[in-house]
Enzyme design. Structure first.
Site, PDB file in Angstrom:
ATOM      1  N   HIS A 513       0.831  -1.212   0.000  1.00  9.37           N
ATOM      2  CA  HIS A 513       0.000   0.000   0.000  1.00  9.37           C
ATOM      3  C   HIS A 513       0.866   1.264   0.000  1.00  9.37           C
ATOM      4  CE1 HIS A 513      -3.573   2.402   1.449  1.00  9.37           C
ATOM      5  NE2 HIS A 513      -2.585   3.185   1.831  1.00  9.37           N
ATOM      6  N   GLU A 514       1.742   1.364   0.985  1.00 17.00           N
ATOM      7  CA  GLU A 514       2.562   2.580   1.087  1.00 17.00           C
ATOM      8  C   GLU A 514       3.469   2.717  -0.139  1.00 17.00           C
ATOM      9  OE1 GLU A 514       1.557   4.590   3.150  1.00 17.00           O
ATOM     10  OE2 GLU A 514       0.495   3.243   4.503  1.00 17.00           O
ATOM     11  N   HIS A 517       1.725   4.623  -2.803  1.00 13.83           N
ATOM     12  CA  HIS A 517       1.797   6.082  -2.620  1.00 13.83           C
ATOM     13  C   HIS A 517       3.148   6.600  -3.123  1.00 13.83           C
ATOM     14  CE1 HIS A 517      -1.861   6.798  -0.421  1.00 13.83           C
ATOM     15  NE2 HIS A 517      -1.546   6.015   0.587  1.00 13.83           N
TER      16      HIS A 517
HETATM   17 ZN   LIG Z   1      -2.794   5.205   2.101  1.00  9.99          ZN
END
Ligand SMILES: [Zn+2]
Length: 720
Positions: A513-514, A517
């Site tokens: 997830h990170e 980003h």
């Molecule tokens: Zn997030």
């Protein structure tokens, strides 16, 4: 799992103006002289001279706490001078001399702030906290000085009013419209008395948010469960016992076992401990954070923050803080968010009740359990047992296949397949802590993309959770791309004396997830420094990455046993896939309850008068949330909304999930490593992220607006 990037929302910022003329030249010379004088007055301060490091990364080996305050003050002075130069320009306001110049202002300050912000999150101390208390009101006042500068706004408005006649490109028009909107939302249309009050509100809010976050951290660190009796370790697997022994040793409690309410310590305890009173003690300590009627209590802060935000919203002409926030999002209005959450809540509640009944039945069959009713501190233990019973799958059998380094290399491999990226470790670059890993990211042809810092394990000085941030955002300086520096900060399971860091599936998902980003940061092709990202689209790049985690083709590449090197067995993968929807009722219910609580605080007519506990209970009763489920965050430690930037925006994760589930369908249709689909996602969504309307970008990638069905299927909530 949140993203923090100073100025994620458009931050008005700018450098010496680019327009020519004797006036400007004189001012630029004066600005240079002032900057030189400041540098001379701060000889040992690395912020005052070019970093001189490879890739121009922050010189962490030279940065000391005492460097921040003078640098912040100098940054404020410089940005103010840059703004004054824009205002003082004798020429007619144009896009270049006003909007682009403003975008380019404040580079010095954002460099300092990005370093300080990273340390505040990952390496805090009494000193850093004191510095934050000192700089935070200065920065709030500085931002107000820009957004309430009438002459500056007059120039921005003059350009904005002629926007249709300027022949601007897509990105320029988007920047102009958002700059204007930012001023209006920053109080530019208020009268003098209202402006004064607006400033006071921002000052007070900035301090209250800090205090809120400090209290949460202090409360999290305050709790310790010290076990000195082996019998109280009943049920805990050896790896968890080893982790607790290592934690005890680090806390000078050698020979004992230490558990805390930091998530990597608490979750395994709740998952395996057979000592119900201890589970209750730990879970209560967690969900009572900030609600203990002591000096760290956050109830008053919650009330005040919600009340001041409402006052500020009304001052600006909005009926609620939520209405103010949502105007910028894809959702647009509180009504739309409420309807969306309600659509999800009904099937979720039904599913969570089915799950609770299943767990109760398991308890009733357990001869050791006694006659108990399922409580929140039982949920993890019995869920894990049910998972083992139904799928013969348990967390400690999985972890050996998810060694941190292997997972990291798996993500690198995925990025290689999708985008052709290469990752080269740079151990020689300065870092703020020896555990931090630094990589250079390169395109397939060796071109430099950016730098990535990763900081994986918990420390008492680190805020809980996981986030992606950065030290520099990409933009163009006279036609040349300034490459970005992205960061990933997590609180993953640490290595022990006997084993490397072995991650849970949740942690693996968080890492992907990170990383998503960070990819958006690394790929960014924005020409300007400002980005305006709708909060409810910001999780698209991150959440789409989670879809790859359990794909058998990728697992085969990275999920290898840390001792034997053997690939994760196919039957284990099959079980993992089958168990994908397991416990989704609980996960979705605790999350949605927090979303609805967030919306309740930020649409309440008089939050300042609320009794926090009663308010919260009222919301949960209204939902019919079962008592065995506690909202993922209760008000008094809901940092996302009371000290982070997610107020009236916690729903954004699941709104984004509509997008990411629908977007991932494109990969499923064409193949999960399909280069053309990946390139299209990169070109249409990631590279221009925050420089254009998100729906327009999405449609360009997918050919149509997203549909909710893929999300419902993904969570097992369809057709109930
Ligand atoms: Zn997030």
């Amino acid at each position: 799992m949140l993203i923090l990037f100073l100025g994620l929302i458009l931050v008005a910022a700018a450098v010496a103006c680019k327009s020519d003329g004797p006036d400007t030249a004189a001012r630029a010379a004066a600005a240079d002289a002032a900057a030189e004088a400041a540098a001379a007055a701060n000889p040992g301060n690395p912020f005052f001279r070019p970093y001189g490091t490879p890739f121009n990364v922050p010189p962490f080996d030279l940065i000391k706490n005492e460097h921040f305050l003078p640098a912040v003050k100098e940054g404020i002075r410089r940005e103010q001078a840059e703004v004054d130069a824009i205002v003082g320009d004798a020429g007619k306001p144009t896009f270049e001399n006003t909007i682009a110049a403003l975008d380019h202002a404040g580079i010095f300050l954002s460099e300092v702030n990005s370093v300080f912000g990273a340390l505040q999150g990952a390496m805090t101390s009494k000193e850093i906290q004191a510095l934050a208390r000192e700089t935070s009101p200065l920065l709030a006042a500085h931002r107000d000085n820009i957004s309430l500068n009438e002459k500056l706004f007059a120039r921005v408005k003059a350009v904005y009013d002629r926007r249709d006649k300027l022949g601007l490109g897509r990105e320029e028009l988007f920047l102009l419209e958002n700059t204007y909107k930012d001023f209006v939302r920053g109080g530019a249309l208020l009268d003098a008395a209202q402006k004064a009050r607006f400033r006071e509100l921002n000052q007070e809010l900035s301090l209250l948010s800090l205090k809120f976050g400090e209290n949460v951290l202090a409360e999290t660190n305050a709790f310790q469960l010290v076990i000195d009796n082996k019998a109280d370790l009943a049920g805990l697997p050896p790896s968890v016992v080893a982790m607790a022994a290592a934690a005890a040793k680090q806390a000078q409690l050698e020979g004992k076992w230490l558990f805390t309410i930091h998530v990597p310590s608490m979750t395994p305890f709740l998952t395996y401990s057979e000592r119900r009173p201890l589970r209750e003690k730990v879970h209560r300590a967690y969900f009572m954070k900030g609600d203990n009627d002591n000096e760290l209590d956050n109830k008053e802060n919650v009330r005040k923050i919600a009340a001041l935000r409402l006052e500020r919203a009304k001052l600006l002409g909005y009926p609620s803080h939520a209405a103010f926030v949502l105007e910028l999002n894809m959702a647009k209005t509180p009504g739309k968010v409420d309807a969306f959450l309600k659509q999800l809540w009904t099937p979720t509640l039904a599913k969570s009740k089915e799950e609770a009944a299943e767990l109760q039945a398991l308890i009733d069959r357990d001869p050791k359990a006694g006659k108990i009713t399922l409580a929140s501190w039982d949920w993890w233990l019995y869920t894990e047992r049910l998972r083992a019973e139904k799928y013969a799958l348990d967390d400690s059998a999985l972890r050996p296949y998810f060694k941190l380094d292997n997972v990291r290399d798996g993500i690198f491999a995925l990025c290689g397949k999708l985008y052709g990226l290469k990752f080269i470790e740079k151990p020689e670059l300065p870092r703020y802590h020896p555990d931090v890993q630094v990589f250079e990211v390169q395109e397939a042809d060796g071109r430099h993309t950016g730098i990535l810092y990763m900081d994986f394990h918990p420390r008492p000085s680190k805020r809980s959770g996981a986030w992606s941030g950065g030290f520099r955002r990409a933009y163009y300086e006279q036609g040349v791309r300034v490459p970005p520096i992205s960061t990933i900060t997590c609180n993953f399971t640490a290595p022990t004396a006997d084993a490397p860091a072995l991650l849970s599936i949740d942690e693996v998902e968080t890492f992907f997830h990170e990383f998503g980003h960070s990819l958006a940061t690394l790929f960014s092709q924005g020409r300007y420094r400002s980005r305006t990202v709708a909060r409810d689209s910001v999780e698209l790049p991150s959440q789409i990455m989670e879809h790859w985690v359990l794909e058998p083709e990728l697992l085969a590449l990275y999920a290898r046993h840390y001792q034997t090197g053997e690939a994760i067995p196919a039957e284990l993968v099959a079980k993992l896939e089958k168990s994908n929807l397991f416990n989704q009722g609980f996960i979705t219910a605790e999350y949605l309850a927090a979303c609805i609580l967030d919306m309740a605080w930020h649409t309440a007519p008089d939050p300042g008068a609320a009794d926090v506990r009663r308010f919260e209970q009222g919301v949960m009763d209204g939902l019919g949330l079962i008592p065995a489920i506690v909202p993922r965050y209760r008000s008094t430690y809901f940092s996302h909304i009371f000290s982070g930037g997610y107020s009236a925006g916690y729903y954004a994760y699941i709104w984004s999930e509509v997008l990411d589930c629908d977007a991932y369908e494109a990969f499923k249709e064409k193949g999960i490593f399909d280069r053309a689909t990946a390139e299209s996602f990169r070109k249409n969504v990631l590279e221009p992220f925050g420089t254009e309307d998100p729906m327009t970008q999405y449609v360009r990638f997918r050919g149509a607006e997203p549909k909710i069905e893929a999300l419902l299927r993904h969570r097992g909530l369809e057709a109930r």
